[in-house]
Design a protein around this motif. Structure first.
Motif, short mmCIF file in Angstrom:
data_model
loop_
_atom_site.label_atom_id
_atom_site.label_comp_id
_atom_site.label_asym_id
_atom_site.label_seq_id
_atom_site.Cartn_x
_atom_site.Cartn_y
_atom_site.Cartn_z
N GLY A 1 20.58 -4.49 50.10
CA GLY A 1 20.04 -4.54 48.66
C GLY A 1 21.23 -5.37 47.69
O GLY A 1 22.29 -5.40 48.06
N GLY A 2 20.74 -6.07 46.80
CA GLY A 2 21.59 -6.80 46.01
C GLY A 2 21.97 -6.13 44.58
O GLY A 2 21.84 -4.84 44.46
N PRO A 3 22.16 -6.79 43.50
CA PRO A 3 22.59 -6.09 42.41
C PRO A 3 21.67 -5.23 41.84
O PRO A 3 20.30 -5.75 41.97
CB PRO A 3 23.12 -7.33 41.56
N GLY A 4 21.96 -4.22 41.28
CA GLY A 4 20.94 -3.34 40.60
C GLY A 4 21.35 -2.00 40.82
O GLY A 4 22.27 -1.61 41.47
N ASP A 5 20.46 -0.98 40.47
CA ASP A 5 20.50 0.43 40.33
C ASP A 5 19.51 0.91 41.44
O ASP A 5 18.67 0.61 41.73
CB ASP A 5 19.93 1.01 39.14
N TYR A 6 20.36 2.09 42.27
CA TYR A 6 19.76 2.71 43.38
C TYR A 6 19.92 4.37 43.14
O TYR A 6 20.90 4.76 42.56
CB TYR A 6 20.61 2.27 44.58
N THR A 7 18.92 4.73 43.65
CA THR A 7 18.68 6.47 43.65
C THR A 7 18.93 6.83 45.39
O THR A 7 18.21 6.42 46.26
CB THR A 7 17.45 6.98 43.29
N VAL A 8 19.78 7.75 45.53
CA VAL A 8 19.91 8.58 46.59
C VAL A 8 19.31 9.75 46.49
O VAL A 8 19.93 10.69 45.96
CB VAL A 8 21.29 8.57 47.37
N GLY A 9 18.02 9.76 46.95
CA GLY A 9 17.35 11.25 47.02
C GLY A 9 17.76 11.99 48.30
O GLY A 9 17.93 11.28 49.29
N PHE A 10 18.01 13.33 48.18
CA PHE A 10 17.90 14.11 49.35
C PHE A 10 17.36 15.51 49.26
O PHE A 10 17.22 15.82 48.10
CB PHE A 10 19.57 14.23 49.34
N GLN A 11 17.11 15.86 50.27
CA GLN A 11 16.75 17.30 50.60
C GLN A 11 17.56 17.97 51.66
O GLN A 11 17.55 17.28 52.80
CB GLN A 11 15.22 17.23 51.01
N ILE A 12 18.05 18.99 51.36
CA ILE A 12 18.98 19.93 52.50
C ILE A 12 18.72 21.24 52.44
O ILE A 12 17.94 21.80 51.36
CB ILE A 12 20.56 19.62 51.97
N LEU A 13 19.00 21.84 53.39
CA LEU A 13 18.92 23.31 53.29
C LEU A 13 20.28 23.99 53.09
O LEU A 13 21.25 23.80 53.88
CB LEU A 13 18.59 23.69 55.07
N SER A 14 20.32 24.40 51.95
CA SER A 14 21.49 24.90 51.43
C SER A 14 21.97 25.95 52.32
O SER A 14 21.22 26.67 53.07
CB SER A 14 21.31 25.45 49.88
N SER A 15 23.51 26.31 52.17
CA SER A 15 24.09 27.33 52.73
C SER A 15 23.39 28.71 52.41
O SER A 15 23.52 29.74 53.12
CB SER A 15 25.64 27.47 52.52
#
Length: 194
Positions: free
Chosen positions: A101-115
Motif C-alpha cells: 500500500g502507498g501513502p494513506g490511512d489503513y485499518t487493521v480489523g481483528f477478531q480474536i477469542l479473548s482470554s
C-alpha cells in the motif's frame, strides 16, 4: 441481649460498600482483552507499508477463531485477510510480498477469542506517509473482493459491551440484593426497638 444502636448502621454501611465495590470492580476484571500496543501502533504514522502486523493484547488470546484484515480507508479495498499467529499476548500476521500500500490511512480489523472466552472484535489504524506515487493494491490469492470490506468493518465494530456479560449482570444483581437485604434488616431492627 443488648444491641448497640450503631451496629445496624455499620452493617448497612459495610453491605453498601461491598456492593458498590463489587459493581465497580467486576467490569474491570471481566473486560474483554484489548489492544495495548502493536507494530504499527494504533494511530502511528509510518514511512513504509508494513510487511507484518503485530497486535499486543491486555490478556492472552486463545487459539482459533482469530482473523486480522487490512483495509485501505480511502478506497475501501480489503488488501489482505488471514489467520494470525498467536504467541502469548502477541498476535502477528505476516503479509505476502505482493500485498502493498502507498501513502494513506489503513485499518487493521481483528477478531480474536479473548482470554475470558468471548469473541472480541475491534480495529486499530495506521497511516503510511511515504512516497505519494505508490498506491494501495489488493493482490494475491488471499485478496478479497470489495464487497467483503463492509463485513470486516462491521466486525471491527462488534459488541464488546461489558453490560452484555451475564457474569457481570449476575454479580451486579447479587450486590444490589445485598444492599436491599441490608436495608430491610436495618428497617426491621429499628421497627422492633420502637
Amino acid at each position: 441481649m443488648i444491641i448497640s444502636p450503631m451496629l445496624p448502621r455499620r452493617v448497612l454501611a459495610t453491605v453498601v460498600a461491598v456492593g458498590a465495590l463489587t459493581v465497580v470492580a467486576t467490569p474491570v476484571a471481566l473486560a474483554h482483552d484489548s489492544v495495548i500496543g502493536g507494530n504499527p501502533a494504533d494511530g502511528e504514522v509510518v514511512e513504509e507499508f508494513p510487511r507484518r502486523i503485530e497486535l499486543e493484547f491486555s490478556g492472552l488470546p486463545q487459539e482459533g477463531f482469530s482473523t486480522v484484515a487490512i483495509t485501505d480507508q480511502d478506497s475501501g479495498d480489503l488488501l489482505f485477510s488471514g489467520e494470525p499467529t498467536i504467541d502469548g499476548r502477541l498476535v502477528t500476521l505476516d503479509l505476502p510480498a505482493d500485498v502493498s500500500g502507498g501513502p494513506g490511512d489503513y485499518t487493521v480489523g481483528f477478531q480474536i477469542l479473548s482470554s475470558d472466552g468471548h469473541a472480541t472484535r475491534s480495529a486499530t489504524t495506521f497511516t503510511v506517509a511515504g512516497d505519494a506515487q505508490t498506491t494501495a493494491t489488493p493482490t494475491g490469492a488471499d485478496a478479497k473482493p470489495v464487497e467483503e470490506t463492509t463485513a470486516v468493518e462491521n466486525t471491527a465494530e462488534g459488541d464488546t459491551s461489558i453490560v452484555s456479560n451475564p457474569i457481570v449482570l449476575t454479580l451486579a444483581g447479587l450486590a444490589l440484593f445485598g444492599v436491599i437485604a441490608g436495608a430491610i434488616v436495618l428497617a426491621v431492627r429499628n421497627r422492633d426497638r420502637r
